[in-house]
Design an enzyme around this catalytic site. Structure first.
Site, PDB file in Angstrom:
ATOM      1  CE  LYS A 126     -72.622 -59.273 -27.073  1.00 30.99           C
ATOM      2  NZ  LYS A 126     -72.723 -58.400 -25.882  1.00 30.99           N
TER       3      LYS A 126
ATOM      4  CG  ASP B 274     -81.044 -69.443 -41.159  1.00 30.46           C
ATOM      5  OD1 ASP B 274     -82.282 -69.498 -41.332  1.00 30.46           O
ATOM      6  OD2 ASP B 274     -80.503 -68.862 -40.205  1.00 30.46           O
TER       7      ASP B 274
END
Length: 1154
Positions: free
Chosen positions: A888, A1003
């Site tokens: 996170k 990515d």
């Protein structure tokens, strides 16, 4: 200002000095009473008597000035004098008063400038600088609008002092050259008595007949002359008395009554005449039997014997001419002889004696005050150091006389060169030290304060601190503020004055009940307050501090002082051009910033008496790389700067040669090469004195540049060249500062970051901030290098860590020697305005050298402070920014001060359930990020460890606008096609940099491109980024835990191989997102799912590959120009080798943007 020009039979009038009036003006010279008294020359002033306690001489001078109504502006012309010891007190001298001591001091004007009155047409006038005169420079004619040197009270005091000096023979009458000259001098002395008595009568508003009978000319002439007259016969004395009375009456009737002469005119006339009547009036002469005038390469001693007799020398200090010296002349007396023949013989003999002593009597100039860099006192020996590295050493009778001498030179320096600097710490005035520490000016006038604010930008809240011109107990704060008016559109700039009261050592703002123990404490308090006045409210921001050699009304404009005013750099380029036929290029020596360095030979042709002689000069050639011809102007600017300087410790520039497409700087060849390399080789034999000499020579060169307001911009040991090693010789090393190379103003940000910690922090923020202050920071770093034998500070740090080093306001770890560490710290102050002047640096280095600290044994620098390590306890969570399967990202404030002023950062961490593989992946991501530095890649700031180092958090810069995926839909109306293409260029530049470092991102998508501002984006999230091995062209993925398949190239989907070309494919998909404003209905996943139909799991990848093999691609976005879509399609070639490159994409987009 107008002065009286009186023409009288008495041919004695024309110069300047000091006076007395009536019986009451005679100073009592009886044995002093117990305690300390400060005596005044004014008849209506009682002596200043001190109670028990400790005082500085400066304190007593201020009290005396207040008692005599001397203004703060003129106060620095005065000092305390002890007639018994014939010594002056330095301003910082401490006087401890108790019941047992008995001391009498005289308050006197010590600092004097001849022709301050402007009545002598044969000498340049002297005045104070005024705002009107600042731009005009020095004019030979009298200046009617110039500010007078003295105020009324100072003139009155000087007049009284002048009378006392004349009568008591403290100002000796000049020596007569002939018998007739002796008679003329006596007449001039009687003329002085006429002026003094006339002034007394006018002050008392009395007519001459009403004057008391005891007011006689005998009380106003030198005591030696009075004694001589008393020895003459009665008839001669009566004749002198009658002639004087007649002349006094005639002067009163024809001049005083008819010409409306004022008492001011009489004072000026008296003092002006005193300058020519006396010997060296206002000068101080010091006698020595040892005098040394030397430079770094030669010495001239003057302390020999002459047939067993010691030869003495005199050193004279005057306000107009500075420091001069000579052999002490022999005294030649004039004998009176009535017989004409014998008298003529005596006069001839006198002339011959005069010719013999003429050479001895001539004064030799050593220095004017602005040339002096610093002064050192060792017991009774004084060393005065000049900017050209010449030095005068003289031995005086005692340490106290040395302090008296140095305080004189130091005081004149502040009056003529720099009002806010002291040359020697041993005599530093406490008030000047206080002002330097607090950024406070002396009593400059309001006009100068406002001018200074304007020159520095006049931003709201900018202020100047200055002592009051009229009150010793007040400091004025002049502030820039803006008044908003309903009648006038916008805000009107105003300058407001606030009064700070100083009482019993405490400081308070006028009207406030709260006081503080120091000015710094008061200003710190005020900066936190909102100040209000006349319906204007504001907060204090930046203090405009005194600058070196700043012009103000504190400085006296003499002819010589004007010659030493800074000559500002030429706005036009200027250098000597060298023909290419006169240059021979030698071997390649290395590379500089965008330059190649070669040895070379300059052919110099000299025509000597009709014959042409060829001379070969060994030189260094700095050749600008032809691929960087776009910065030729900056290259020539560096050459032009070097052309303006001439200093023995700065490399000489022969000129510039333009050879075909090459621009070449031709410089002096320095044999020893760069200092850092030499120090590495010879580290075992370098001594502390050797290092101090290097530091002093560098400081000398930089002080010279500072005086000329020139900036070097690239000071470091590799730019110091060694002309002489000086390890085994008494002469020591000799270094030269090389040219700065390409100015930082044309360097990329990355190149600027590479120069940390030499480049000043403000120049990293904006290269336009380059100033002399930047050289002071660089000097501090270079001093660190010298201390550690040429070690490179921060040599193991990456660019991102170097940048963080400055963001955290760190400095290299300083040496153990406290004084040396303090000097480095002051030079490397993050506030450019707080860095010391180079004159102060030179002074402090010399003081430090006396202590001979051990800086040789510090072989290796201590561990540096790591600005990339964040402490867990200071990370304050604000909110979540994002979350994935295993980790996170949170928004936190890093707040070590605990006052909520810390910076906001993005903190990436793993979830508690994540395994060891994920920890290893995060560590790899950290290692990649810390080695990347590009304006279009999100910045790595550091790490935070926890659980004994087992846990780790990645700290990155926080970009509040979020990713393109969040930003574009919300700002669709503000973002047009041009801005979209600019974003595309920036993404390509970041990816091209990443590829150049052999990394594949894996990515790249709109969700991982973050928005810094409306005009700039950065690539983020390097969780999947991998390094390609040097012997391969691709990276093979071992797993596909969370692969973004709809952005992947076919080879990634089929073989798990990732090329740089694979990132190009992903960029094409990202560009499609960008041009559709990240609309969810047009997302790559939505569009591809429409093509392949409903599916899940591995079947999705299989169907996607088949679709791509069939040649199907994402459609052209709405309103997308065909040229842009064609560039997009080039990213989607099936074979990686057929795809376009990021460099080609950059060129393609930039062509469309033109």
């Amino acid at each position: 200002m107008q002065y009286l020009n009186i023409k009288e039979d008495c041919n004695a009038m024309a110069f300047c000095a000091k006076m007395r009036s009536s019986k009451k003006t005679e100073v009592n010279l009886e044995a002093p009473e117990p305690g300390v008294e400060v005596i005044f020359y004014l008849s209506d002033r009682e002596p200043l008597r001190l109670g028990s306690g400790e005082y500085t001489a400066e304190e007593l001078c201020i009290r005396a000035a207040q008692a005599c109504r001397i203004s703060p502006l003129c106060h620095n012309l005065f000092a305390l004098y002890d007639e018994n010891t014939k010594l002056w007190y330095a301003p910082n001298r401490t006087i401890t008063v108790d019941d047992k001591m008995s001391l009498r001091l005289h308050y006197r004007m010590r600092f004097y400038f001849t022709n301050w009155h402007g009545t002598n047409d044969n000498e340049q006038s002297v005045w104070r600088h005024s705002p009107k005169k600042q731009k005009n420079g020095y004019e030979k004619k009298k200046i009617p609008d110039a500010t007078p040197l003295l105020d009324a009270s100072s003139l009155e005091y000087l007049f009284a002092q002048g009378q006392y000096d004349l009568v008591k023979c403290l100002a000796p009458i000049r020596d007569p050259k002939t018998e007739q000259d002796g008679h003329d001098i006596e007449n001039e002395c009687l003329g002085m008595a006429v002026l003094a008595i006339s002034h007394y009568a006018m002050m008392k508003k009395m007519q001459l007949p009403e004057l008391p009978k005891d007011i006689s000319y005998k009380r106003y002439i030198p005591e030696t002359l009075n004694k001589s007259i008393r020895q003459r016969n009665l008839l001669t004395r009566m004749r002198i008395n009658n002639v004087f009375k007649d002349f006094l009456k005639e002067f009163n009737n024809k001049t005083i009554c008819d010409s409306s002469v004022s008492t001011h005119d009489l004072k000026v006339k008296y003092l002006a005449t005193l300058e020519t009547l006396t010997k060296h009036y206002g000068a101080e002469i010091f006698e020595t039997s040892m005098l040394l005038i030397s430079s770094e390469n030669e010495m001239n001693w003057f302390h020999s014997n002459d047939g067993g007799n010691v030869l003495y020398y005199e050193v004279m200090v005057t306000g107009n001419l500075g420091i001069q010296w000579r052999h002490k002349p022999n005294v030649v007396s004039v004998e009176k002889e009535k017989n004409k023949l014998k008298r003529k013989k005596l006069e001839n003999k006198h002339k011959k004696d005069e010719e013999k002593n003429k050479i001895r009597e001539e004064w030799n100039n050593f220095s004017y005050f602005p040339e002096i860099t610093h002064i050192v006192i060792k017991e009774s020996v004084v060393s005065i150091n000049k900017q050209d590295n010449k030095k005068m050493e003289l031995k005086l009778s005692s340490h106290e006389e040395a302090l008296s001498f140095v305080s004189l030179v130091d005081g004149y320096f502040r009056l003529t060169a720099d009002a806010h600097h002291y040359l020697c710490t041993d005599v530093a005035p406490p008030l000047i030290v206080h002002n330097i520490q607090n950024g406070c000016h002396g009593p400059i006038c309001t006009e100068y304060a406002i001018n200074k604010l304007r020159q520095e930008g006049s931003e709201e809240g900018m202020y100047v601190l200055r002592w009051s011109c009229t009150d010793f107990d007040n400091i004025l704060m002049t502030v820039t503020c803006f008044e908003k008016s309903e009648q006038v559109q916008g805000a009107q700039k105003q300058f407001k004055n606030f009064q700070i009261e100083v009482q019993k050592g405490r400081y308070s703002l006028h009207g406030s009940d709260r006081s503080f123990p120091s000015l710094g404490d008061l200003m710190s308090h005020l900066k936190k307050q909102i100040l209000r006045t006349d319906n204007i409210s504001f907060m204090l921001k930046r203090c405009c501090q005194p600058k070196p050699r700043e012009i103000s009304n504190l400085l006296v404009a003499t002819k010589k002082a004007q010659e030493w005013q800074p000559v500002y750099p030429m706005s036009q380029l200027s250098f000597d051009r060298i023909l290419k036929k006169d240059l021979v290029q030698g071997e390649h020596l290395g590379r500089g910033t965008r330059t190649h360095i070669y040895s070379g030979t300059l052919m110099d042709y000299k025509d000597d008496e009709g014959t042409s002689e060829e001379k070969k000069i060994k030189v260094i050639l700095k050749v600008l790389d032809p691929s960087h011809r776009d910065i030729s102007l900056a290259f020539f600017e560096a050459a032009s700067m070097m052309r303006q300087v001439s200093h023995k410790h700065i490399v000489y520039l022969y000129g510039v040669c333009v050879r075909d497409v090459e621009n070449i700087m031709v410089e002096e060849f320095v044999e020893g090469g760069p200092l850092d390399l030499f120090m590495h080789r010879k580290s075992d034999v370098l001594t502390t004195p050797w290092k101090f000499k290097v530091a002093k020579q560098l400081a000398s060169a930089l002080s010279y540049l500072e005086d000329k307001d020139l900036v070097h911009g690239n000071v470091c040991t590799k730019n110091l060249l060694l002309a002489r090693e000086g390890i085994d010789s008494e002469c020591g090393p000799f270094i030269k500062l090389s040219d700065p190379g390409i100015p930082i103003t044309v360097l990329s940000r990355q190149e600027c970051i590479e120069r940390i910690p030499w480049i000043a922090p403000e120049c990293v923020e904006d290269s336009k901030n380059l100033s002399v202050a930047a050289d002071k920071w660089s000097f501090g770093t270079t001093l660190w290098e010298i201390c550690y034998n040429g070690e490179i500070p921060l040599k193991d740090k990456t660019l991102i860590e170097k940048e963080r080093f400055y963001e955290s306001r760190c400095r290299p770890v300083t040496p153990s020697c406290k004084e040396l560490a303090d000097l480095m710290t002051r030079c490397m102050n993050y506030d450019p305005n707080q860095r010391p002047f180079f004159r102060a640096i030179m002074r402090d280095i010399n003081k430090l050298e006396e202590q001979n600290p051990d800086i040789v044994s510090e072989k290796k620098p201590a561990t540096e402070v790591d600005p990339t390590h964040f402490e867990k306890r200071f990370l304050k969570r604000i909110r979540d920014l994002g979350e994935g399967h295993f980790g996170k990202v949170e928004l936190c404030r890093y707040d070590p001060e605990g006052d909520n002023t810390g910076e906001q950062v993005a903190v990436k961490s793993l979830k508690p359930e994540s395994g060891g593989n994920h920890i290893a992946d995060l560590k790899k991501e950290i290692e990649i990020l810390r080695n990347l530095y590009h304006e279009n890649i999100v910045k790595y700031k550091g790490i935070c460890t926890e659980d004994g180092g087992n846990g780790i958090k990645l700290i990155m810069e926080f970009l509040p606008s979020g990713s393109l995926k969040e930003y574009l839909p919300k700002n669709k109306n503000k973002i047009n096609l041009k801005q979209q293409l600019k974003y595309a260029v920036q993404i390509c530049k970041g990816m091209d940099y990443l590829g150049s470092r052999q990394y594949v991102h894996r990515d790249l998508a709109a969700r991982n491109v973050l928005v810094e501002s409306e005009h700039q984006v950065k690539i983020g999230d390097f969780g999947l980024t991998k390094a390609i091995e040097t012997d391969k062209e691709y990276y093979t993925v071992k797993d596909d835990r969370d692969s973004p398949v709809f952005w992947y190239a076919p080879e990634c989907l089929m073989q798990s191989k990732f090329y740089i070309a694979s990132d190009v494919w992903s960029f094409g998909v990202t560009l499609h997102e960008l041009l559709t404003y990240c609309d969810s209905d047009s997302s790559p996943m939505a569009l591809f799912l429409k093509m392949i139909g409903p599916t899940h799991g591995q079947m999705t990848v299989t169907r996607l590959v088949n679709t791509l093999k069939e040649g199907k691609r994402l459609p052209c976005p709405p309103n997308c120009p065909d040229e842009v879509y064609q560039l997009m399609r080039k990213c989607w070639e099936f074979q990686p080798s057929n795809r376009t490159s990021f460099q080609n994409l950059i060129e393609g987009f930039e062509a469309l943007l033109k």
